[in-house]
Design a protein around this motif. Structure first.
Motif, PDB file in Angstrom:
ATOM      1  N   LEU A  62      43.583  13.218  28.987  1.00  0.00           N
ATOM      2  CA  LEU A  62      43.049  13.991  30.096  1.00  0.00           C
ATOM      3  C   LEU A  62      41.523  13.939  30.137  1.00  0.00           C
ATOM      4  CD1 LEU A  62      43.427  15.927  32.474  1.00  0.00           C
ATOM      5  CD2 LEU A  62      43.488  17.815  30.823  1.00  0.00           C
ATOM      6  N   ASP A  63      40.860  14.008  28.978  1.00  0.00           N
ATOM      7  CA  ASP A  63      39.399  13.993  28.969  1.00  0.00           C
ATOM      8  C   ASP A  63      38.848  12.691  29.517  1.00  0.00           C
ATOM      9  OD1 ASP A  63      40.428  12.590  26.833  1.00  0.00           O
ATOM     10  OD2 ASP A  63      38.883  13.205  25.416  1.00  0.00           O
ATOM     11  N   THR A  64      39.504  11.570  29.187  1.00  0.00           N
ATOM     12  CA  THR A  64      39.072  10.268  29.696  1.00  0.00           C
ATOM     13  C   THR A  64      39.259  10.182  31.205  1.00  0.00           C
ATOM     14  OG1 THR A  64      39.662   9.219  27.598  1.00  0.00           O
ATOM     15  CG2 THR A  64      39.429   7.777  29.515  1.00  0.00           C
ATOM     16  N   ILE A  65      40.380  10.688  31.687  1.00  0.00           N
ATOM     17  CA  ILE A  65      40.666  10.626  33.122  1.00  0.00           C
ATOM     18  C   ILE A  65      39.750  11.566  33.896  1.00  0.00           C
ATOM     19  CG2 ILE A  65      42.437  11.248  34.829  1.00  0.00           C
ATOM     20  CD1 ILE A  65      44.444   9.996  32.757  1.00  0.00           C
ATOM     21  N   ALA A  66      39.423  12.716  33.320  1.00  0.00           N
ATOM     22  CA  ALA A  66      38.523  13.655  33.990  1.00  0.00           C
ATOM     23  C   ALA A  66      37.116  13.076  34.127  1.00  0.00           C
ATOM     24  CB  ALA A  66      38.477  14.970  33.229  1.00  0.00           C
ATOM     25  N   ALA A  67      36.809  12.056  33.342  1.00  0.00           N
ATOM     26  CA  ALA A  67      35.494  11.414  33.426  1.00  0.00           C
ATOM     27  C   ALA A  67      35.443  10.313  34.483  1.00  0.00           C
ATOM     28  CB  ALA A  67      35.117  10.828  32.060  1.00  0.00           C
ATOM     29  N   LEU A  68      36.591   9.984  35.093  1.00  0.00           N
ATOM     30  CA  LEU A  68      36.621   8.938  36.111  1.00  0.00           C
ATOM     31  C   LEU A  68      36.067   9.455  37.428  1.00  0.00           C
ATOM     32  CD1 LEU A  68      40.187   7.439  35.439  1.00  0.00           C
ATOM     33  CD2 LEU A  68      37.979   6.399  34.852  1.00  0.00           C
ATOM     34  N   PRO A  69      35.516   8.559  38.258  1.00  0.00           N
ATOM     35  CA  PRO A  69      34.963   8.990  39.553  1.00  0.00           C
ATOM     36  C   PRO A  69      35.999   9.694  40.419  1.00  0.00           C
ATOM     37  CG  PRO A  69      34.342   6.711  39.052  1.00  0.00           C
ATOM     38  CD  PRO A  69      35.345   7.113  38.017  1.00  0.00           C
ATOM     39  N   GLY A  70      35.638  10.866  40.903  1.00  0.00           N
ATOM     40  CA  GLY A  70      36.515  11.633  41.778  1.00  0.00           C
ATOM     41  C   GLY A  70      37.365  12.659  41.069  1.00  0.00           C
ATOM     42  N   PHE A  71      37.427  12.586  39.742  1.00  0.00           N
ATOM     43  CA  PHE A  71      38.284  13.512  38.991  1.00  0.00           C
ATOM     44  C   PHE A  71      37.478  14.492  38.139  1.00  0.00           C
ATOM     45  CE2 PHE A  71      41.734  10.002  38.952  1.00  0.00           C
ATOM     46  CZ  PHE A  71      42.208  10.436  40.187  1.00  0.00           C
ATOM     47  N   GLU A  72      36.198  14.637  38.447  1.00  0.00           N
ATOM     48  CA  GLU A  72      35.328  15.453  37.606  1.00  0.00           C
ATOM     49  C   GLU A  72      35.744  16.925  37.559  1.00  0.00           C
ATOM     50  OE1 GLU A  72      33.091  11.917  39.199  1.00  0.00           O
ATOM     51  OE2 GLU A  72      34.329  13.509  40.068  1.00  0.00           O
TER      52      GLU A  72
ATOM     53  N   GLY B  73      49.155  20.016  48.195  1.00  0.00           N
ATOM     54  CA  GLY B  73      48.114  18.993  48.168  1.00  0.00           C
ATOM     55  C   GLY B  73      47.358  18.881  46.864  1.00  0.00           C
ATOM     56  N   LEU B  74      47.948  19.324  45.776  1.00  0.00           N
ATOM     57  CA  LEU B  74      47.229  19.378  44.499  1.00  0.00           C
ATOM     58  C   LEU B  74      46.569  18.045  44.142  1.00  0.00           C
ATOM     59  CD1 LEU B  74      46.752  21.547  42.309  1.00  0.00           C
ATOM     60  CD2 LEU B  74      48.662  20.558  41.050  1.00  0.00           C
ATOM     61  N   SER B  75      47.298  16.934  44.276  1.00  0.00           N
ATOM     62  CA  SER B  75      46.752  15.636  43.869  1.00  0.00           C
ATOM     63  C   SER B  75      46.502  14.705  45.052  1.00  0.00           C
ATOM     64  CB  SER B  75      47.707  14.957  42.884  1.00  0.00           C
ATOM     65  OG  SER B  75      48.983  14.745  43.468  1.00  0.00           O
ATOM     66  N   VAL B  76      46.535  15.244  46.279  1.00  0.00           N
ATOM     67  CA  VAL B  76      46.254  14.440  47.477  1.00  0.00           C
ATOM     68  C   VAL B  76      44.746  14.408  47.691  1.00  0.00           C
ATOM     69  CG1 VAL B  76      46.659  14.222  49.952  1.00  0.00           C
ATOM     70  CG2 VAL B  76      48.470  15.097  48.455  1.00  0.00           C
ATOM     71  N   PRO B  77      44.187  13.268  48.130  1.00  0.00           N
ATOM     72  CA  PRO B  77      42.735  13.175  48.343  1.00  0.00           C
ATOM     73  C   PRO B  77      42.184  14.277  49.231  1.00  0.00           C
ATOM     74  CG  PRO B  77      43.714  10.993  48.483  1.00  0.00           C
ATOM     75  CD  PRO B  77      44.851  11.967  48.375  1.00  0.00           C
ATOM     76  N   THR B  78      40.972  14.689  48.931  1.00  0.00           N
ATOM     77  CA  THR B  78      40.351  15.797  49.652  1.00  0.00           C
ATOM     78  C   THR B  78      40.104  15.466  51.120  1.00  0.00           C
ATOM     79  OG1 THR B  78      38.179  15.005  48.907  1.00  0.00           O
ATOM     80  CG2 THR B  78      39.244  16.720  47.583  1.00  0.00           C
ATOM     81  N   GLU B  79      39.949  14.201  51.458  1.00  0.00           N
ATOM     82  CA  GLU B  79      39.663  13.838  52.848  1.00  0.00           C
ATOM     83  C   GLU B  79      40.795  14.217  53.790  1.00  0.00           C
ATOM     84  OE1 GLU B  79      39.797   9.484  53.684  1.00  0.00           O
ATOM     85  OE2 GLU B  79      40.251   9.326  51.526  1.00  0.00           O
ATOM     86  N   PHE B  80      41.978  14.449  53.247  1.00  0.00           N
ATOM     87  CA  PHE B  80      43.114  14.843  54.080  1.00  0.00           C
ATOM     88  C   PHE B  80      43.531  16.285  53.829  1.00  0.00           C
ATOM     89  CE2 PHE B  80      43.609  10.206  53.328  1.00  0.00           C
ATOM     90  CZ  PHE B  80      43.302   9.791  54.623  1.00  0.00           C
ATOM     91  N   GLY B  81      42.668  17.031  53.167  1.00  0.00           N
ATOM     92  CA  GLY B  81      42.951  18.436  52.940  1.00  0.00           C
ATOM     93  C   GLY B  81      43.538  18.755  51.579  1.00  0.00           C
ATOM     94  N   GLY B  82      43.681  17.739  50.729  1.00  0.00           N
ATOM     95  CA  GLY B  82      44.194  17.983  49.389  1.00  0.00           C
ATOM     96  C   GLY B  82      43.098  18.421  48.431  1.00  0.00           C
ATOM     97  N   GLN B  83      43.474  18.617  47.170  1.00  0.00           N
ATOM     98  CA  GLN B  83      42.504  19.052  46.172  1.00  0.00           C
ATOM     99  C   GLN B  83      41.978  17.908  45.322  1.00  0.00           C
ATOM    100  OE1 GLN B  83      43.814  22.698  44.099  1.00  0.00           O
ATOM    101  NE2 GLN B  83      45.353  22.937  45.703  1.00  0.00           N
ATOM    102  N   GLY B  84      42.590  16.728  45.464  1.00  0.00           N
ATOM    103  CA  GLY B  84      42.052  15.541  44.817  1.00  0.00           C
ATOM    104  C   GLY B  84      42.123  15.530  43.304  1.00  0.00           C
ATOM    105  N   LEU B  85      43.005  16.314  42.715  1.00  0.00           N
ATOM    106  CA  LEU B  85      43.111  16.339  41.254  1.00  0.00           C
ATOM    107  C   LEU B  85      43.942  15.150  40.757  1.00  0.00           C
ATOM    108  CD1 LEU B  85      43.622  20.160  40.830  1.00  0.00           C
ATOM    109  CD2 LEU B  85      41.717  18.829  39.896  1.00  0.00           C
ATOM    110  N   PRO B  86      43.785  14.770  39.507  1.00  0.00           N
ATOM    111  CA  PRO B  86      44.540  13.619  38.979  1.00  0.00           C
ATOM    112  C   PRO B  86      46.047  13.859  39.013  1.00  0.00           C
ATOM    113  CG  PRO B  86      42.749  14.238  37.486  1.00  0.00           C
ATOM    114  CD  PRO B  86      42.857  15.329  38.505  1.00  0.00           C
ATOM    115  N   LYS B  87      46.777  12.772  39.098  1.00  0.00           N
ATOM    116  CA  LYS B  87      48.239  12.846  39.013  1.00  0.00           C
ATOM    117  C   LYS B  87      48.656  13.422  37.666  1.00  0.00           C
ATOM    118  CE  LYS B  87      52.235   9.957  40.195  1.00  0.00           C
ATOM    119  NZ  LYS B  87      52.305  10.362  41.608  1.00  0.00           N
ATOM    120  N   LEU B  88      47.848  13.173  36.653  1.00  0.00           N
ATOM    121  CA  LEU B  88      48.146  13.710  35.326  1.00  0.00           C
ATOM    122  C   LEU B  88      48.159  15.231  35.322  1.00  0.00           C
ATOM    123  CD1 LEU B  88      48.668  13.309  32.344  1.00  0.00           C
ATOM    124  CD2 LEU B  88      46.202  13.052  31.985  1.00  0.00           C
TER     125      LEU B  88
END
Length: 596
Positions: free
Chosen positions: A21-31, A93-108
């Protein structure tokens, strides 16, 4: 029935120590996926699952859905209120991109949340799962106009979603699809045909329902290469973008099923009075490619249903075993002890817990691969994760659901005769789990995909890449003397997998029928090896944490023991499955069909 308790400690350990999770949270968009945020999300999801979804699960099972004379379907008591609360909380919308109204969180992050929904109310959770899967298909393939018009309210949950593939004569053979789409002067299409087994095809939970429908254009080529995909709403939109006139879409029947009674499974009719208005999604005659985007999302989701249902069944069985007094302690002779004191009951419960953990570890790890494949700027790393996802998707869906189903049946065995009585509630989980090995592609279809498309077509390249990685885990285990049993089990599993894969590749052209006859045993073999691998990783992570003198010592030691039990109980099954793959297919081919 006992209250549901989200297994947050197990979830968080796997997220942090195995899935990265820490590695994925460091990826662009998942901060935003910081440890504190993720912990809060999981805690709130656990409360919602236990407080909102679990209490209405029995009503969904016993009341089911009702279809009236006007084609309207109503769900069980409490479902509309629960859906409104689900939407208001933003869970869709937990893991759906924010541009469509989601929260953009990782699938993980969303994967353990979905596990909680499936644990507490699988029939309910099927609807938001369809929304998320449809949103992904539209995000990738739809025109900008369709995205602007439909995605925000699909992502929010204000509108429901379905996917329409199956027809009475076209189940797994989609080439036999007859639903047709005729172009109109205004650029839309009129659809005519019938689809069956459509989950949430009609209901009162949302103000509109958006159907994705496979159909043929008049000049389409035959077979699956002639299928196009259309967005067909229940209600057409008015000038303000709100549901207006009814479309020519009708529910004409709902199925009476073994399980998931709370979800309406509908027969849908398109074009009874002139044609159902639809909008082309993506390119003409390439609809199946787009539909498979949605299907792959759904297949992973069905895989997550397996540990969800199994976890709930395990919790129920464990609680019953702790309170049910029966017989004498076989060792001490003491009377009045709970059945948990019986070694065989404890073995069943330990088997259930081990299998749930193996499924959870595999699926969370795969969820992390999805995120890396999507967001990692290093194309080499992202490409490797994408290959692993493609290879293991049939295992995530096929093997996990077979194992999850078995855990649910084992829970009935712990209950004994009371498990066979509907009033105790455990039977529902066994009934609900039965569909998981069937819908979104049966275990046989998953196995054929694994052997045919994922191994034979690419010459086993990705499989052998994974095998090399597994051997690295064996070497790491060898360095920890107390994990020798697990190292031996994984080493034997890897050898069996490699030997069997060699045979599949050598026999694929000359003896394809024999290879396909062993496809399901091969999938189960591969799943068994993956389970041993993930439990080995679990033991290594627990050992590292113990060595660092961090965490709950008793809990960490129990994880190591759980992995050792799994290695001694389930890993040996791999060799028998390998024999079945390599040798039993000859008998299948040789046996006279007339004598079956």
């Amino acid at each position: 029935m006992i209250d549901y308790a989200a297994p947050l400690r197990d979830m968080q350990f796997i997220l942090g120590e195995l899935a990265g999770l820490d590695t994925i949270a460091a990826l662009p968009g998942f901060e935003d996926a910081s440890p504190d945020v993720v912990e809060a999300i999981l805690a709130e999801a656990g409360k919602f699952a236990a407080g909102v979804l679990a209490p209405i699960n029995v009503a969904g099972d016993r009341q089911g859905c009702q279809l009236d004379a006007k084609g309207r379907v109503t769900c069980a008591e409490g479902w509309k209120e629960a859906w409104d609360r689900f939407v208001e909380a933003g869970w869709v919308g937990l893991s759906v991109p924010t541009e469509f109204g989601g929260q953009g969180l990782p699938k993980l992050v969303s994967t353990p949340v979905w596990e909680m929904w499936f644990s507490t109310n699988m029939a309910f959770a099927m609807l938001p799962q369809l929304n998320v899967s449809q949103a992904e298909a539209l995000r990738i393939a739809a025109s900008d106009e369709l995205k602007r018009t439909w995605l925000p309210k699909i992502v929010s949950g204000e509108w429901g979603s379905t996917m329409n593939l199956t027809e009475p004569q076209a189940g797994s053979d989609l080439a036999a699809t007859r639903t047709r789409a005729e172009p109109t002067p205004d650029g839309t299409y009129c659809l005519f045909g019938q689809k069956i087994f459509i989950s949430y095809g009609e209901h009162e939970l949302t103000s509109n329902i958006v159907h994705l429908v496979l159909a043929r254009l008049p000049d389409a080529p035959s077979g699956v290469k002639g299928l196009s995909l259309f967005l067909v709403p229940k209600y057409l939109l008015d000038a303000d973008g709100n549901p207006g006139a009814s479309n020519d879409v009708h529910c004409i029947a709902i199925e009476h099923k073994l399980g998931i009674h709370g979800s309406p499974t509908c027969t849908m009719s398109y074009g009874e009075v002139g044609g159902a208005v639809g909008y082309l999604v993506g390119e003409a005659n390439r609809g199946l490619e787009t539909m498979f985007i949605m299907m792959n999302e759904a297949r992973f989701g069905v895989g997550v249903q397996a540990p969800g249902l199994a976890e709930r069944a395990y919790q129920l069985a464990l609680a019953y075993a702790r309170e049910r007094a029966q017989g004498r302690d076989a060792v001490t002779g003491e009377a009045g002890k709970p059945i948990l004191c019986h070694p065989d009951v404890k073995r069943m419960l330990l088997s259930m817990r081990a299998r749930v953990m193996a499924m959870r570890a595999l699926l969370y790890t795969a969820a992390g691969w999805f995120d890396v494949a999507h967001a990692n700027p290093d194309r080499t790393v992202a490409g490797k994760c994408r290959r692993y996802i493609d290879l293991l998707m049939p295992v995530a869906k096929g093997w996990c659901t077979e194992v999850g189903q078995q855990v649910c049946w084992d829970a009935i065995q712990v209950f004994g005769g009371m498990g066979f009585v509907e009033e105790t509630g455990i039977a529902q989980f066994a009934r609900d789990s039965r569909i998981t090995t069937i819908y979104e592609g049966t275990t046989g279809i998953q196995a054929n995909d694994l052997v045919g498309r994922k191994i034979l077509r690419e010459g086993g390249e990705t499989l052998y890449e994974l095998i090399t990685e597994l051997r690295g885990v064996v070497l790491e285990l060898r360095l920890a003397r107390e994990l020798g049993v697990i190292a031996d089990a994984l080493a034997a599993n890897v050898a069996t997998l490699e030997r069997t894969a060699d045979w599949v590749l050598a026999s694929g052209k000359a003896n394809l029928a024999q290879v396909l006859a062993g496809a399901v045993p091969f999938l189960k073999l591969f799943g068994t090896v993956c389970a041993t691998w993930q439990m080995a990783r679990l033991a290594l992570a627990a050992r590292r944490t113990l060595a660092a003198r961090e965490g709950d010592t008793a809990y960490l030691a129990s994880l190591v023991e759980l992995a050792r039990f799994h290695a001694l109980t389930f890993a040996p099954e791999a060799e028998a499955l390998g024999v079945a793959v390599r040798e039993a297919g000859q008998s299948v081919v040789a046996f006279d069909d007339a004598l079956l």
